[in-house]
Scaffold this motif. Structure first.
Motif, mmCIF file in Angstrom:
data_model
loop_
_atom_site.group_PDB
_atom_site.id
_atom_site.type_symbol
_atom_site.label_atom_id
_atom_site.label_comp_id
_atom_site.label_asym_id
_atom_site.label_seq_id
_atom_site.Cartn_x
_atom_site.Cartn_y
_atom_site.Cartn_z
ATOM 1 N N ILE A 93 -0.433 7.556 -5.422
ATOM 2 C CA ILE A 93 -0.604 8.477 -6.556
ATOM 3 C C ILE A 93 -1.934 8.249 -7.264
ATOM 4 O O ILE A 93 -2.685 9.183 -7.530
ATOM 5 N N VAL A 111 6.543 3.854 -8.983
ATOM 6 C CA VAL A 111 7.575 2.833 -9.153
ATOM 7 C C VAL A 111 7.337 1.977 -10.395
ATOM 8 O O VAL A 111 8.085 1.035 -10.663
ATOM 9 N N CYS A 129 -2.684 1.812 -5.613
ATOM 10 C CA CYS A 129 -1.350 2.362 -5.886
ATOM 11 C C CYS A 129 -0.536 2.409 -4.602
ATOM 12 O O CYS A 129 -0.926 3.054 -3.622
ATOM 13 N N CYS A 150 -2.271 0.977 -11.689
ATOM 14 C CA CYS A 150 -2.981 2.241 -11.453
ATOM 15 C C CYS A 150 -4.501 2.062 -11.499
ATOM 16 O O CYS A 150 -5.233 2.866 -10.939
HETATM 17 S S1 SF4 Z 1 -0.023 2.032 -9.244
HETATM 18 FE FE1 SF4 Z 1 1.050 3.826 -8.529
HETATM 19 S S2 SF4 Z 1 3.172 3.224 -8.375
HETATM 20 FE FE2 SF4 Z 1 2.135 1.656 -9.552
HETATM 21 S S3 SF4 Z 1 2.480 2.278 -11.676
HETATM 22 FE FE3 SF4 Z 1 0.518 3.154 -11.061
HETATM 23 S S4 SF4 Z 1 1.061 5.179 -10.288
HETATM 24 FE FE4 SF4 Z 1 2.928 4.026 -10.395
#
Ligand code: SF4
Ligand code: SF4
Lengths: 368, 547
Positions: B479, B460, B475, B470
C-alpha cells in the motif's frame, strides 16, 4: 397529538364557530387548552382596523405596569374591551385575573412615520411588555398589532368557552379569519406562550406535528431577528421561518415551501430553476424542517394557507362553501361548521403543495 | 562460553518476538521471502542429540547442523509484527508475538542519535474513545414516527463550497413572481458526506492510488454515490487530469507545491473541472510538521509527477510567505479561485488545535466569501511518515474541536456558511457510519477518512504499534511502498471492490441511523439527537448526559 383548524369567511365569524370546529375533534387532542388568533376584526374593533390592539392576560399589577409603559411610550388608548367572564365553580380553566383587549393610537411623533417604522415600534413595544411582565408571571402579551386579537388559556376548551361566554355568538367579538388550536404543549413545559397559534408582525402560524430539526432551526433563528424569541414550542420555528422568508427576505410565499421542505437533490437537478432552488436550499439549510407536520398560516393581508411536511405524515382537509372556507385536521370539524357544503369539493392537500385562500375566497394550489 | 555483552541487541529488546516451531517448519522459506523488513533469516544451528543403540542404555551424542528460521538481531531490521510470515506459512510454524518488555524506544534513540520517524498513527493510549461514549438517543416514535431505511428516500449529501448568508443571495423577484439568481454565486458542490482523505501518490503505491481512484469512479458512475477523493499533495497522473474522471477529484496543494507544475500545465487540456481544491495548512497526525516522503519511496514515477530528484522530500511546515490567515485568504484562495474562473470551490485543511476556533472565525468573517470548506483534522489521523514524537504527542482530538467550531458559527448565526469537514481517527473501530453520523449531529457537514481506506485495502497496522512502517517504503501489503515486488502484492481490483463495498454498507448504515431519528436529510448540528454516557463529554459537547 394536536388538532388545528382555521376559518376564513366573507362575513365576520364569532369564535363559537372555532370552538365548534375544534370540539368535534376532541378525541384527537388532550383538551388541555384553547388558543386562537383572529385577523381582520369585526364587531367593536371594526372601526379601528388600522390601530394596534393589545391582547394580553395579566394580573392587576401586570395590567398597570403594561399600561404605564404604553403611556410612557406615547401610546394613547382609544378602546378597551374586557370580555365578560363567567367563573362558575368546577370549570377546568387556569384563568388569569384579567383578559384585556385594548386598542391604542400611535404616539404623536410616529404619526408621520413609515409603515415599516410603525411595525418595528409595535414589535419592540410588545417585546418590552413581554419582558417586563415575565417576572412572577404578571402577564402574557400575545399580540400588539392592528386588526389582530389573540386569546390563549390553559384548561378544557369547552370550559374555556363557557368562562369567556364564547359558546354564545354575538356581534361584538368577530373576525373574518380565525385560526385555532386545542392543546397545550406536551413536548415541553405547559406555559401559555407555548400554545399555538403564534403571531409575529401580521403573520400567524400553527401546526400539528413535530419539528425534529427544532434545535437546528432555533440555533439559526435566534440570530436572525430580535422578534424570534421564546421557542417554547417547536412549532414557533414555522412562524419565524414564514416571517423571515416572506417579510425579511421579501420572497413570494411559494418559496416558503422550498425552504422548509426542499425538494430532494435528485428532483432539484431536473428543474429549470435548479440554480435558484439550490441557492435557497444551501443558504437556508438550517431552516429546513423534518418530522411530520401540517402548518396553517395567515399572512398580513389575511391570506390563509396550509402546507405539510415532505412525507405527508399529518392530515389536513379543506372544505368550502360560497362564503366560507374551513381548514381542519379532521373532516368531522368541517362537517360541524359547514354541514351543507358539497363535500366532493373538499381538498386534501398533498405533501408538495401550498394551498392558499385569498380574500375573495379564491383557492390556489401551488405545486412545489 | 561467549563473552557477554549487555549492549548487544537481542530479540527481547524488540517490540515483537518471533515464535517459531521448528518441528512444524518444512523450511519452505516462504516467510523469509515474504518479510519485507528482513526481520527473519535462515540460519544453521548446531544441535546435540543424545542416543543409544544398544539394549542397555549406552548414551552417545551426535552433533548436527540444522537449518532454522531466526529473528534478525538488528535494530534496523526489526520485526514490525505485521504477521505476513504467519500469513504465508503453510504450517502455522511462525508468528510474531508482542513483547511487553521491549526496550526499543530507548535503544533506537541511543543507537541512532536522531528522532524516530515512522508512519501510521498515534500509538499512545488505547482508551475508550469519546465517540464511543455517545449514543444516538433521541428516537422517533409515536407522534413523530421513525422513517423506514429501506422504503423512504434520504438526502445524503453535504456541501463543499462557500455558502452565502440568505440576505447576501443575489436574488430578485421576476414580474411572474419567481425568484431568480442574477449574479454568479460562489460554487458549491453537493457531495457524499464521506470524502476519501488526502493521501498522495508517493505516500501510496501507484497501484493503491489507482485502486482508490477506480473505486471513486465506480461509486460515482455505477452506484450513484457522489464520493470525492482528495489527491493529497504530490500531483495527479496527467492521464487522469485530462480525463472526465477529474470531476471526482479534489486537488490538494500543500506547502511543498509538489506536482502543481504538471497540474498547471494540464489546465488547458482539462475537459472537466476538478471537484475542488484543498489547500493543506496542517495535518492532524503531525501538526506543525510539513509533509515527509522518505527517499526510499521516491521512485521514478514519483520523481516525474513531482518533478524532483530522488531525495527525502520535505514540505515546509508553513506555506512560504504566508504569515497570517488574512494573507492566506487573499493570496492563495483568490489565486486558486481565479485559476478555475471561480467555478471550483476552494477549501482549507488545518490540524485541530487549541486555536482552531480563531482560525475558523477569521475565515468565516472574511468579507470575500471565498473559503469553501474548513477541513479539520484531529490527532488520531494517520500519516505516511512523521516523527514519532509528533505522532504520539502533538495535536488535538477532533470531536470537541469540531463542536467548538460549529458552536462558534452558531454564536454568530453563520452555521453552514463554511462547511465543516472533520477527520482524525474516525472509523477507528471499523464502523465509520456511526462515527460520521455522530460528528454530523455535532455540527460537521461531513467527514473525510484516509487510514480506514488503507485498512479496506489490507493494511495490517493498528494503534498498538503493529506495523506502522509506512515511512520505510517496505509496506508488506503493497500500500505505502514503491518497491515493485511489494506493490504487486496488492490486487488492484480487489482493493477497489472492497472500498466500493464498504461505502455501500456504510450508506445503508447511515440511513439506518437517520431513520430512527426521523430525518430524511442529514441532521447537521442536531445535537439533541445525541446523549453521552460520560458527564465530562456531555458537558463539553453540550449534549445531554444519560446513564
Ligand atoms: S506499512 Fe503498510 S501495512 Fe504497515 S501500517 Fe503502513 S500501510 Fe499498513
Ligand atoms: S511479523 Fe512481519 S516483520 Fe515480523 S518477521 Fe513476520 S513478516 Fe517479518
Amino acid at each position: 397529538m394536536c388538532r388545528i383548524g382555521a376559518i376564513k369567511s366573507r362575513n365576520f365569524v364569532h369564535p363559537s364557530q372555532a370552538l365548534l370546529l375544534m370540539q368535534s375533534q376532541q378525541k384527537g387532542h388532550d383538551n388541555s387548552g384553547f388558543a386562537m388568533v383572529m385577523h381582520d376584526l369585526g364587531g367593536i374593533f371594526a372601526h379601528h382596523k388600522h390601530l394596534p390592539t393589545l391582547s394580553m392576560a395579566c394580573t392587576d399589577e401586570g395590567l398597570k405596569l403594561a399600561e404605564d409603559m404604553l403611556h410612557a411610550a406615547g401610546f394613547q388608548r382609544v378602546l378597551q374591551w374586557v370580555p365578560e367572564t363567567n367563573p362558575q365553580p368546577g370549570l377546568d380553566i387556569n384563568a388569569m385575573p384579567n383578559y384585556v383587549f385594548e386598542t391604542f393610537d400611535y404616539p404623536k411623533y410616529f404619526k408621520s412615520a413609515t409603515q415599516q417604522e410603525k411595525e418595528n415600534l409595535l414589535l419592540d413595544m410588545r417585546l418590552k411588555l413581554r419582558a417586563a411582565l415575565e417576572k412572577d408571571e404578571q402577564g402574557f402579551v400575545y399580540s400588539f398589532w392592528p386588526d389582530v386579537a389573540t386569546l390563549k388559556e390553559i384548561g378544557d376548551p369547552r370550559d374555556i368557552g363557557t368562562y369567556f361566554n364564547l359558546h354564545e355568538p354575538d356581534g361584538k367579538f368577530t373576525a373574518r379569519v380565525i385560526t385555532a388550536q386545542c392543546r397545550q404543549n406536551t413536548n415541553y413545559d405547559i406555559v401559555r406562550y407555548a400554545a399555538h397559534p403564534f403571531f409575529l408582525q401580521g403573520y400567524t402560524a400553527l401546526a400539528n406535528g413535530e419539528n425534529t430539526f427544532y434545535l437546528k432551526n432555533v440555533e439559526f433563528q435566534r440570530k436572525l431577528h430580535p422578534g424570534y424569541i421564546g421557542f417554547e414550542s417547536d412549532s414557533q420555528c414555522f412562524l419565524y421561518t414564514l416571517h423571515y422568508v416572506h417579510r425579511e427576505l421579501g420572497w413570494p410565499l411559494s418559496y416558503y415551501k422550498h425552504v422548509i421542505t426542499p425538494l430532494p437533490f435528485e428532483e432539484l437537478e431536473q428543474r429549470d430553476d435548479r440554480e435558484t432552488l439550490l441557492a435557497i436550499r444551501q443558504s437556508l439549510a438550517h431552516l429546513e424542517i423534518n418530522g411530520p407536520n401540517t402548518i396553517i398560516g395567515v399572512l398580513p393581508d389575511s391570506t390563509l394557507f396550509t402546507c405539510c411536511d415532505a412525507k405527508k405524515l399529518r392530515p389536513i382537509v379543506i372544505g368550502r362553501t360560497e362564503d366560507t372556507v374551513v381548514f381542519s385536521s379532521e373532516v368531522c370539524g368541517i362537517n360541524e361548521v359547514l354541514p351543507d357544503r358539497d363535500w366532493e369539493c373538499d381538498i386534501y392537500p398533498n405533501e408538495r403543495e401550498i394551498v392558499t385562500v385569498g380574500n375573495e375566497l379564491e383557492v390556489q394550489r401551488w405545486k412545489q | 562460553m561467549e563473552t557477554m555483552n549487555v549492549q548487544s541487541v537481542t530479540p527481547n529488546d524488540m517490540p515483537w518476538k518471533i515464535r517459531y516451531d521448528a518441528s512444524r517448519c518444512t523450511l519452505c522459506g516462504s516467510c523469509v521471502a515474504a518479510c519485507s523488513f528482513r526481520a527473519i533469516e535462515c540460519k544453521v544451528e548446531r544441535r546435540r542429540m543424545v542416543f543409544s543403540e544398544t539394549e542397555l542404555p549406552e548414551p552417545k551424542q551426535r552433533f548436527s547442523a540444522v537449518p532454522v528460521i531466526r529473528q534478525v538481531k538488528s535494530i534496523k531490521h526489526y520485526c514490525r509484527g505485521c504477521g505476513i510470515c504467519e500469513k504465508v506459512c503453510p504450517n502455522e510454524a511462525i508468528r510474531p508475538e508482542r513483547n511487553i518488555d521491549t526496550r526499543h524506544p530507548v535503544l533506537i534513540r541511543c543507537l541512532h542519535g536522531e528522532a524516530i520517524k515512522r508512519g501510521g498513527r498515534k500509538n499512545l493510549e488505547a482508551v475508550m474513545r469519546t465517540l464511543d461514549k455517545i449514543r444516538v438517543a433521541r428516537i422517533s416514535q409515536m407522534t413523530d414516527p421513525s422513517l423506514d431505511a429501506q422504503r423512504h428516500s434520504f438526502d445524503l449529501l453535504a456541501p463543499f463550497g462557500r455558502i452565502l448568508p440568505p440576505k447576501k443571495l443575489p436574488m430578485g423577484v421576476t414580474p411572474e413572481g419567481l425568484l431568480e439568481v442574477n449574479r454568479q454565486t460562489p460554487p458549491v458542490r453537493w457531495v457524499y458526506p464521506v470524502i476519501i482523505g488526502d493521501m498522495s501518490i508517493g505516500a501510496l503505491s501507484w497501484r493503491m492510488w489507482e485502486a482508490v481512484a477506480m473505486a471513486t469512479a465506480y461509486l460515482n458512475e455505477e452506484c450513484g454515490l457522489p464520493v470525492r477523493m482528495c489527491s493529497g499533495e504530490g500531483g495527479v497522473p496527467v492521464r487522469l487530469l485530462k480525463s472526465k474522471y477529474l470531476k471526482y477529484m479534489i486537488l490538494q496543494i500543500a506547502s511543498g507545491h509538489f506536482g502543481w507544475n504538471r497540474i498547471a500545465k494540464a489546465m488547458p487540456h482539462m475537459i472537466e473541472d476538478p471537484a475542488g481544491i484543498l489547500i493543506k495548512i496542517g495535518q492532524g497526525a503531525k501538526p506543525g510538521d510539513g509533509g515527509l516522503l522518505m527517499a526510499a519511496k521516491v521512485a521514478e514515477h514519483i520523481q516525474a509527477i513531482r518533478g524532483v530528484p530522488k531525495a527525502d522530500l520535505l514540505s515546509p511546515p508553513n506555506h512560504q510567505g504566508l504569515y497570517s490567515i488574512e494573507e492566506s485568504v487573499q493570496k492563495m484562495f483568490l489565486s486558486f479561485n481565479a485559476a478555475f474562473k471561480f467555478r471550483v470551490p476552494v477549501a482549507i485543511k488545518v490540524a485541530a488545535s487549541a486555536t482552531s476556533v480563531s482560525v475558523f472565525n477569521n475565515l468565516v468573517r472574511d468579507p470575500y466569501n471565498i473559503v469553501g470548506g474548513f477541513f479539520l483534522d484531529g490527532i488520531d489521523g494517520g500519516t505516511g511518515a512523521a516523527h514519532e514524537v509528533s505522532l504520539d504527542h502533538t495535536g488535538h482530538p477532533i470531536v470537541s474541536k469540531l463542536r467548538d467550531c460549529y458552536l462558534a458559527a452558531v454564536a454568530q448565526g453563520r452555521q453552514g456558511q463554511i462547511p465543516l469537514w472533520a477527520a482524525g481517527g474516525l472509523g477507528k473501530t471499523g464502523d465509520l457510519a456511526a462515527d460520521a453520523f455522530k460528528m454530523i449531529c455535532l455540527g460537521a457537514n461531513g467527514v473525510f477518512t484516509g487510514k480506514l481506506i488503507l485498512q479496506m485495502a489490507g493494511c495490517v497496522g493498528n494503534e498498538m504499534g503493529r506495523c506502522n512502517a509506512c515511512n520505510t517504503g517496505m509496506c508488506p501489503v503493497g500500500i505505502t511502498t514503491q518497491e515493485p515486488a511489494l506493490v504487486h502484492r496488492l490486487d488492484v481490483e480487489r482493493v477497489a471492490q472492497n472500498i466500493v463495498n464498504y461505502f455501500l454498507a456504510m450508506d445503508q448504515e447511515l440511513k439506518k441511523l437517520m431513520a430512527p431519528i426521523g430525518n430524511s436529510s442529514l441532521p447537521v448540528g442536531r445535537a439533541d439527537a445525541l446523549a453521552a454516557i460520560d458527564r465530562g463529554v456531555a458537558e463539553k459537547l453540550q449534549i445531554q448526559y444519560v446513564c
